[in-house]
Design an enzyme around this catalytic site. Structure first.
Site, PDB file in Angstrom:
ATOM      1  N   GLN A   1      -8.788  10.481   6.837  1.00 24.21           N
ATOM      2  CA  GLN A   1      -7.445  11.331   7.201  1.00 24.21           C
ATOM      3  C   GLN A   1      -7.325  12.194   5.924  1.00 24.21           C
ATOM      4  O   GLN A   1      -6.808  13.426   5.899  1.00 24.21           O
ATOM      5  CB  GLN A   1      -6.449  10.546   7.466  1.00 24.21           C
ATOM      6  CG  GLN A   1      -5.009  10.920   7.347  1.00 24.21           C
ATOM      7  CD  GLN A   1      -3.858   9.952   7.743  1.00 24.21           C
ATOM      8  OE1 GLN A   1      -3.668   9.697   8.746  1.00 24.21           O
ATOM      9  NE2 GLN A   1      -3.434   9.329   6.766  1.00 24.21           N
TER      10      GLN A   1
ATOM     11  N   GLY B   1       0.833  -1.100  -0.069  1.00 23.07           N
ATOM     12  CA  GLY B   1      -0.114   0.177  -0.132  1.00 23.07           C
ATOM     13  C   GLY B   1       1.002   1.219   0.223  1.00 23.07           C
ATOM     14  O   GLY B   1       0.787   2.236  -1.102  1.00 23.07           O
ATOM     15  N   HIS B   2       1.693   1.438   0.933  1.00 21.56           N
ATOM     16  CA  HIS B   2       2.682   2.488   0.957  1.00 21.56           C
ATOM     17  C   HIS B   2       3.646   2.587  -0.207  1.00 21.56           C
ATOM     18  O   HIS B   2       3.677   3.733  -0.815  1.00 21.56           O
ATOM     19  CB  HIS B   2       3.923   2.250   2.075  1.00 21.56           C
ATOM     20  CG  HIS B   2       3.310   2.352   3.499  1.00 21.56           C
ATOM     21  ND1 HIS B   2       3.158   1.124   4.106  1.00 21.56           N
ATOM     22  CD2 HIS B   2       2.565   3.273   4.307  1.00 21.56           C
ATOM     23  CE1 HIS B   2       2.764   1.098   5.505  1.00 21.56           C
ATOM     24  NE2 HIS B   2       2.356   2.618   5.474  1.00 21.56           N
TER      25      HIS B   2
ATOM     26  N   SER C   1      -0.070  -1.898   8.340  1.00 21.50           N
ATOM     27  CA  SER C   1       0.953  -2.272   9.255  1.00 21.50           C
ATOM     28  C   SER C   1       0.282  -3.290  10.157  1.00 21.50           C
ATOM     29  O   SER C   1       1.043  -4.130  10.909  1.00 21.50           O
ATOM     30  CB  SER C   1       1.810  -1.111   9.737  1.00 21.50           C
ATOM     31  OG  SER C   1       2.357  -0.345   8.596  1.00 21.50           O
TER      32      SER C   1
HETATM   33  P1  AMP Z   1       0.565   4.863   7.697  1.00 22.80           P
HETATM   34  O1  AMP Z   1       2.055   4.317   7.542  1.00 22.80           O
HETATM   35  O2  AMP Z   1      -0.250   3.647   8.095  1.00 22.80           O
HETATM   36  O3  AMP Z   1       0.302   6.058   8.289  1.00 22.80           O
HETATM   37  O4  AMP Z   1       0.162   5.001   6.037  1.00 22.80           O
HETATM   38  C1  AMP Z   1       0.883   5.999   5.308  1.00 22.80           C
HETATM   39  C2  AMP Z   1       0.164   6.383   4.051  1.00 22.80           C
HETATM   40  O5  AMP Z   1      -0.004   5.167   3.322  1.00 22.80           O
HETATM   41  C3  AMP Z   1      -1.281   6.782   4.248  1.00 22.80           C
HETATM   42  O6  AMP Z   1      -1.510   7.688   3.542  1.00 22.80           O
HETATM   43  C4  AMP Z   1      -2.267   5.608   4.199  1.00 22.80           C
HETATM   44  O7  AMP Z   1      -3.476   5.864   3.791  1.00 22.80           O
HETATM   45  C5  AMP Z   1      -1.419   4.916   2.981  1.00 22.80           C
HETATM   46  N1  AMP Z   1      -1.774   3.463   3.094  1.00 22.80           N
HETATM   47  C6  AMP Z   1      -2.017   2.603   4.229  1.00 22.80           C
HETATM   48  N2  AMP Z   1      -2.573   1.325   3.717  1.00 22.80           N
HETATM   49  C7  AMP Z   1      -2.635   1.492   2.505  1.00 22.80           C
HETATM   50  C8  AMP Z   1      -3.299   0.622   1.460  1.00 22.80           C
HETATM   51  N3  AMP Z   1      -3.466  -0.633   1.986  1.00 22.80           N
HETATM   52  N4  AMP Z   1      -3.549   1.149   0.223  1.00 22.80           N
HETATM   53  C9  AMP Z   1      -3.107   2.283  -0.031  1.00 22.80           C
HETATM   54  N5  AMP Z   1      -2.639   3.310   0.745  1.00 22.80           N
HETATM   55  C10 AMP Z   1      -2.364   2.825   1.998  1.00 22.80           C
END
Ligand code: AMP
Length: 281
Positions: A150, A33-34, A183
């Site tokens: 968010q 995703g990231h 995560s």
């Molecule tokens: P985080 O590390 O969880 O704060 O996520 C960092 C970025 O990655 C944020 O903009 C999340 O929305 C995005 N993100 C997390 N999981 C996914 C996913 N499965 N698909 C797309 N973007 C994601």
């Protein structure tokens, strides 16, 4: 790929990077995703900066800050392989030094759903993202639809505070069985991993009902609730069919774009997911 920690070093390095500069803020423990955000930034921008910071101010007192998964060496290897120019890894003491007392609060759009369940969460998010934007000064910032509220809070913040950058919201990346990558999925043990597919199954059941002509918001929420109720390991926290523009619950028939979203405990692990129906994000 440079890896920097302090704000003066980061500012200096960002000034020297080519424009447009794309920025992907993360809390690390990176997954596909990231990386989908990083790849889109890489395609669309001359330079790509990624931050890795587990932001303490967006966690509630009973949340998982202390056990949030971390693996910086692995993350740096993945980002290097994607051709990222710079990784910024600030510490809590750099972001919130002794005496820190300034907060950014987005109001209505941050109030329902995650905002209602996690008091102070979006204040922490809006504050840290403001600080990250001020330091990096990107032209484009990439966020995932996975955390849709968010992304909408940050769009509002960028418009309201006149940040000269574009917020780009990227599709949710899922495992083969539909589970949205997160995560926090590493917390799922044994049967919980299979049970966690119930979020996507509930959302798709409501989406199918919509595609078959159901327009009543309460019926769509019921549809999700009944799928969730059939999964013994799932404890729903909220189940929503909301207006896309203000995230208020639709009452009666939905007319424009709607956001189906839910937060569900699978054992001790809190998961969220969403789908958009009747239009685009
Ligand atoms: P985080 O590390 O969880 O704060 O996520 C960092 C970025 O990655 C944020 O903009 C999340 O929305 C995005 N993100 C997390 N999981 C996914 C996913 N499965 N698909 C797309 N973007 C994601």
């Amino acid at each position: 790929m440079q890896t920097l920690t302090t704000i003066p070093d980061l500012r200096q390095a960002c000034r020297e990077l080519g424009r447009p500069l794309g920025f992907v803020p993360t809390m690390g423990f990176l997954h596909e995703g990231h990386l989908s955000l990083v790849r889109k930034a890489r395609r669309e921008c001359t330079s790509v900066v990624v931050s890795i910071f587990v932001n303490p101010t967006q966690f509630g007192p009973n949340e998982d800050l202390d056990r949030y998964p971390r693996d910086l060496p692995r993350d740096l290897g993945l980002l290097q392989a994607e051709g990222v120019d710079l990784v910024w890894t600030p510490t809590p003491a750099i972001m919130y030094p002794e005496g820190y007392q300034t907060w950014v609060t987005v109001e209505q759009i941050a109030a329902p759903l995650e905002g209602a369940m996690r008091p102070g969460h979006f204040r922490g998010v809006a504050t840290v993202v403001t600080k990250l934007f001020n330091a990096v000064q990107p032209d484009r910032a990439y966020f995932g639809q996975k955390d849709v509220q968010q992304a909408l809070v940050i769009r509002r913040l960028v418009a309201d505070l006149n940040f000269p950058l574009e917020v780009i919201i990227c599709p949710t990346v899922r495992e083969a069985d539909g589970l949205a990558m997160s995560s926090r999925n590493v917390y799922l043990k044994g049967q919980e991993r299979e049970a966690a597919t119930v979020l996507y199954r509930a959302l798709t059941a409501a989406k199918e009902a919509y595609q078959n002509g159901e327009r009543n918001a309460e019926q769509l929420r019921q549809r999700m609730q009944s799928v969730l109720a059939a999964e013994p390991l799932a404890q729903p926290q909220y189940v929503s069919c909301a207006k896309m523009d203000d995230l208020q619950e639709w009452q009666g028939e939905i007319e424009g774009t709607a956001l189906l979203s839910l937060a569900v405990f699978i054992g001790q692990t809190r998961l969220i997911d969403n789908l958009v129906i009747g239009g685009e994000l």
